[in-house]
Design a protein around this motif. Structure first.
Motif, PDB file in Angstrom:
ATOM      1  N   SER A 202       0.858  -1.189   0.000  1.00 55.94           N
ATOM      2  CA  SER A 202       0.000   0.000   0.000  1.00 55.94           C
ATOM      3  C   SER A 202       0.893   1.237   0.000  1.00 55.94           C
ATOM      4  O   SER A 202       1.648   1.463   0.947  1.00 55.94           O
ATOM      5  N   ARG A 203       0.798   2.047  -1.037  1.00 52.96           N
ATOM      6  CA  ARG A 203       1.737   3.163  -1.209  1.00 52.96           C
ATOM      7  C   ARG A 203       1.623   4.201  -0.097  1.00 52.96           C
ATOM      8  O   ARG A 203       2.606   4.799   0.293  1.00 52.96           O
ATOM      9  N   GLY A 204       0.416   4.410   0.390  1.00 47.40           N
ATOM     10  CA  GLY A 204       0.231   5.365   1.478  1.00 47.40           C
ATOM     11  C   GLY A 204      -0.108   4.671   2.779  1.00 47.40           C
ATOM     12  O   GLY A 204      -0.816   5.233   3.613  1.00 47.40           O
ATOM     13  N   SER A 205       0.395   3.437   2.968  1.00 48.20           N
ATOM     14  CA  SER A 205       0.048   2.620   4.127  1.00 48.20           C
ATOM     15  C   SER A 205       0.294   3.357   5.435  1.00 48.20           C
ATOM     16  O   SER A 205       1.406   3.824   5.705  1.00 48.20           O
ATOM     17  N   ASP A 329      -6.243   2.112  -0.017  1.00 52.44           N
ATOM     18  CA  ASP A 329      -5.163   2.806  -0.722  1.00 52.44           C
ATOM     19  C   ASP A 329      -5.457   2.900  -2.214  1.00 52.44           C
ATOM     20  O   ASP A 329      -5.277   3.959  -2.826  1.00 52.44           O
ATOM     21  N   ARG A 330      -5.927   1.808  -2.790  1.00 48.09           N
ATOM     22  CA  ARG A 330      -6.155   1.782  -4.242  1.00 48.09           C
ATOM     23  C   ARG A 330      -7.284   2.723  -4.652  1.00 48.09           C
ATOM     24  O   ARG A 330      -7.211   3.368  -5.702  1.00 48.09           O
ATOM     25  N   ARG A 333      -5.953   6.284  -4.527  1.00 46.18           N
ATOM     26  CA  ARG A 333      -5.076   6.507  -5.675  1.00 46.18           C
ATOM     27  C   ARG A 333      -5.877   6.696  -6.960  1.00 46.18           C
ATOM     28  O   ARG A 333      -5.542   7.529  -7.803  1.00 46.18           O
ATOM     29  N   TYR A 445       4.689  10.248  -2.205  1.00 45.34           N
ATOM     30  CA  TYR A 445       4.893   9.251  -1.169  1.00 45.34           C
ATOM     31  C   TYR A 445       6.331   9.354  -0.680  1.00 45.34           C
ATOM     32  O   TYR A 445       7.165  10.007  -1.288  1.00 45.34           O
ATOM     33  N   GLY A 566      -2.685   9.187   0.497  1.00 47.04           N
ATOM     34  CA  GLY A 566      -2.586   8.526   1.790  1.00 47.04           C
ATOM     35  C   GLY A 566      -1.568   9.135   2.728  1.00 47.04           C
ATOM     36  O   GLY A 566      -1.675   9.009   3.939  1.00 47.04           O
ATOM     37  N   SER A 573      -7.100  11.652   6.357  1.00 51.60           N
ATOM     38  CA  SER A 573      -6.762  10.241   6.142  1.00 51.60           C
ATOM     39  C   SER A 573      -7.336   9.372   7.250  1.00 51.60           C
ATOM     40  O   SER A 573      -7.837   8.265   6.994  1.00 51.60           O
TER      41      SER A 573
END
Length: 740
Positions: A202-205, A329-330, A333, A445, A566, A573
């Motif tokens: 997850s890029r913005g986990s 996350d998806r 995005r 990110y 994220g 968020s």
């Protein structure tokens, strides 16, 4: 040196700074409580999965826990949901609270106060091997994963042997039963690996942001877990196939789709999609054809959907936490990437590099080591490429820059579009560029905190275009020194290895023209440039980095990078995560109360699919509502920024001063640089020299470049750390290389 010497205090101790950097007792206590609860929840969740294969834990969960929660509206599904998935959602909520009450200055103070010492996250243990560069913390994680798999396999094998030994069946039947039981247990072990598989991707986990591991680093954890998971799932399927083939019912079992029990055909489809993703992600295949790897990896949707139908609702809930977080996350995005972004200017350099300057709102949050994913629709509607940010967040409120090196077909087409349409040397007018390309952005990110600001001494090692993030770091440090913001670095040593001197103009992309030269005395800058494929400079080349046209940065509010990311506003968020999680529980409860229980729905595969659809609906409906409100807040902030910018006076005078300073600033870079031709950096000699020069201190080493450069630096740091003298510095290894 005077007022700004390197021996001077870090910052002028104004009352405002002291108040900002000293956390209140309430905030410190709240952070301590949150951190303690996070550790308790995380360790409990890991121990539950680690010990689950044992008879004791299996009995505790399958009998005591399930019997205690039976009869609720959620039933068996709810029991396993609250045992395995709820901890992940609770960790996400607690992590968001922790980030909201934390601030950058407190993190810097805590790190800066420590004595020089080795740290688990910055000490490379393994360098040459299948895992690449592995630090001590990662090495411990790998060992724990290996111990878990071995221990779990031994436990289930002993359990299966006892079970089968007591049976009175024939030896042939026992062999088939042993294979099927072993396959089932391997699937269970793979299930726990699957519950961790999606967390790093997850890029913005929020969980990665909590421990300050950016997506660019976490991708390798996803790769490691992916290999382990697919080995276990492949063996899981293979053991069943062998047993069925021995019994002469292979085709019948593969095509079976039960209502009660696992749906075999759904499992075959899910496993086939997983194996296809796995094979195309192997290093050789990925290097040979990256697009093949990228497109086949979109089969993760098929893998997850048919996995849910294969195992049913209650088993699916044992791994649903990570899947739910990547859905969040998806979706975010997807919404952010729908917006097109103004390209303010584009610069094509002779060395085959393109600089794009993108419009952004002032409220967009990022730091100097961030990166973005960029899509240019005129080149491809499907391809997204990551690029490091080359500008400091303090460099300008309304623009963000990236440097793009031509290394493949996509980047070559981009350079061609820019170069062929330039109306002025090295510059493309904004109005013409808008009709040329349409850009979309995901991100920024990166690290949650600007860790490069926590070291008094910095060593920046770059190879070729790897200098890009370090231009942002250098600019960030200079702007912070000028504005009196918290900033530890006072000594920066840059090692830059390039193939040809054509790449030297990249260094002039540092936007230092607007910085007061008096602050240069506060920073000791040493730039060592190694031109590896030239034995001597070209005849027309002096000690200069080339004349570059300076791009102006007009404010553009019409189409800037969206703040829906994220790693953006922590409060929004947090609301997004909480609302979606509550929505998931509401949909799950309504599904059981209004449909499954009244109508007596029993089919496992169908209920598994319904749980998956509840997750999607929660993200789209509840999360979508928050995103809509977030977008309205964004429009309101942009309107306020527009009013503020219109009321300000013209910056023409300041621009004139910057132009007058241009020559002195260029001289500063030239005087700080040493050019060496026909050789490569000797890092053993470099680190020994710096050790004698800097003494006992924590030194941050940041590397961005090819794999060979990264491993060479890591190996030398490991060697130095193992033989370090007491009065020598501790070099902390940090890699900024991105590899999907």
């Amino acid at each position: 040196m005077g007022e700004y010497s390197t021996d001077a205090p870090l910052l002028l101790k104004t009352p405002e700074v002291e108040k900002k950097t000293t956390p209140s007792l309430f905030k410190s206590s709240a952070k301590w409580v949150l951190k303690s609860v996070i550790w308790v929840v995380f360790v409990s969740w890991i121990l539950l999965m680690f010990l689950y294969p044992s008879d004791f834990m299996t009995h505790l969960v399958n009998h005591n826990w399930i019997n205690a929660t039976n009869g609720t509206v959620f039933g068996l599904t709810g029991s396993l949901f609250f045992a395995f998935t709820a901890p992940v959602m609770l960790l996400a909520f607690l992590a968001m609270l922790y980030l909201i009450i934390s601030d950058e200055e407190e993190i810097q103070e805590s790190k800066a106060s420590k004595r020089p010492a080795l740290r688990l996250w910055t000490f490379p243990v393994m360098v040459d091997g299948p895992f690449g560069v592995v630090n001590a913390a990662e090495f411990i994680g790998i060992l724990l994963a290996v111990v878990f798999v071995i221990w779990a396999c031994v436990v289930v094998t002993i359990h299966n042997w006892k079970l089968i030994s007591s049976s009175e069946a024939t030896s042939f039947s026992k062999s088939c039963l042993m294979l099927e039981q072993s396959g089932a247990k391997l699937g269970l072990i793979g299930l726990f690996c699957l519950s961790l598989l999606f967390l790093p991707i997850s890029r913005g986990s929020i969980l990665l942001r909590l421990i300050d591991i950016p997506f660019e680093h976490a991708t390798k954890y996803h790769v490691w877990l992916g290999h382990l998971t697919m080995v276990l799932f492949t063996l899981h399927g293979l053991f069943y196939v062998i047993a069925w083939a021995m019994e002469g019912r292979l085709v019948e079992q593969i095509l079976e789709w039960r209502d009660i029990g696992v749906a075999n055909l759904a499992g075959v489809i899910s496993l086939a999609a997983g194996i296809l993703m796995w094979v195309t992600s192997l290093p050789g295949v990925r290097k040979w054809n990256f697009e093949l790897f990228f497109y086949t990896h979109q089969l993760y949707v098929v893998f997850v959907v048919f996995f849910a139908m294969h195992v049913g609702d209650f088993i699916y809930c044992m791994a649903a936490g990570g899947i739910f977080l990547i859905m969040l996350d998806r979706f975010l995005r997807f919404i952010q990437s729908r917006k097109t972004v103004d390209i303010i200017s584009a610069t094509s350099l002779p060395c085959g590099t393109v600089e794009l300057v993108l419009s952004k709102p002032a409220c967009l949050r990022y730091n100097a080591l961030s990166f973005i994913f960029l899509q240019v629709r005129e080149l491809s509607w499907l391809q997204w490429h990551p690029f490091s940010v080359s500008s400091s967040p303090l460099e300008g409120k309304n623009h963000l820059s990236v440097l793009i090196k031509v290394l493949g077909e996509w980047t070559d087409k981009l350079k061609g579009k820019v170069s062929n349409n330039q109306k002025e040397p090295q510059k493309l007018l904004e109005t013409q560029l808008k009709s040329l390309v349409t850009a979309s952005v995901e991100g920024p990110y990166g690290h949650e905190s600007p860790y490069h600001l926590t070291y008094k001494y910095l060593v920046l090692v770059a190879g070729g275009i790897g200098i890009s993030p370090f231009l942002a770091v250098l600019s960030d440090v200079m702007h912070r020194l000028k504005e009196g913001k918290p900033c530890m670095p006072r000594n920066i040593y840059i090692v830059w290895a390039i193939k040809n001197s054509d790449e030297l103009p990249l260094l002039s992309m540092i936007n230092i023209d607007s910085i007061d030269p008096i602050f240069y005395d506060a920073l000791n800058l040493d730039i060592q440039i190694y031109v590896t494929r030239q034995s001597e400079p070209k005849l027309e080349e002096g000690k200069s980095f080339g004349a570059m046209n300076t791009c102006t940065y007009p404010v553009s509010k019409r189409s800037a990078i969206s703040v829906l990311v994220g790693t953006g506003d922590n409060i929004w968020s947090g609301i997004y995560i909480i609302a979606s999680s509550i929505g998931f529980l509401i949909f799950l409860g309504l599904l059981d109360a209004l449909y499954i229980n009244p109508y007596g729905i029993q089919a496992w595969w169908y209920k598994g699919l319904l749980v998956f659809l509840c997750m999607v609906a929660a993200v789209v409906v509840f999360g979508g509502l928050v995103v809509a409100l977030w977008h309205l807040w964004e429009l309101r902030m942009l309107a306020a920024e527009s009013i503020e910018s219109n009321t300000k006076t013209s910056n023409t005078a300041l621009h004139d001063v910057a132009v007058e300073q241009k020559n002195s600033n260029q001289d500063y870079l030239i005087n700080s640089s040493t050019l060496r031709y026909g050789c490569r950096p000797d890092f053993k000699e470099i680190f020994e020299s710096l050790s004698e020069q800097w003494g006992a201190a924590d030194v941050g080493v940041l590397v961005c470049g090819p794999e060979t450069l990264t491993s060479t630096v890591a190996k030398e740091i490991r060697s130095h750390s193992l033989s370090r003298k007491q009065n020598h510095p501790v070099f902390h290894f940090n890699s900024h290389s991105f590899d999907l």
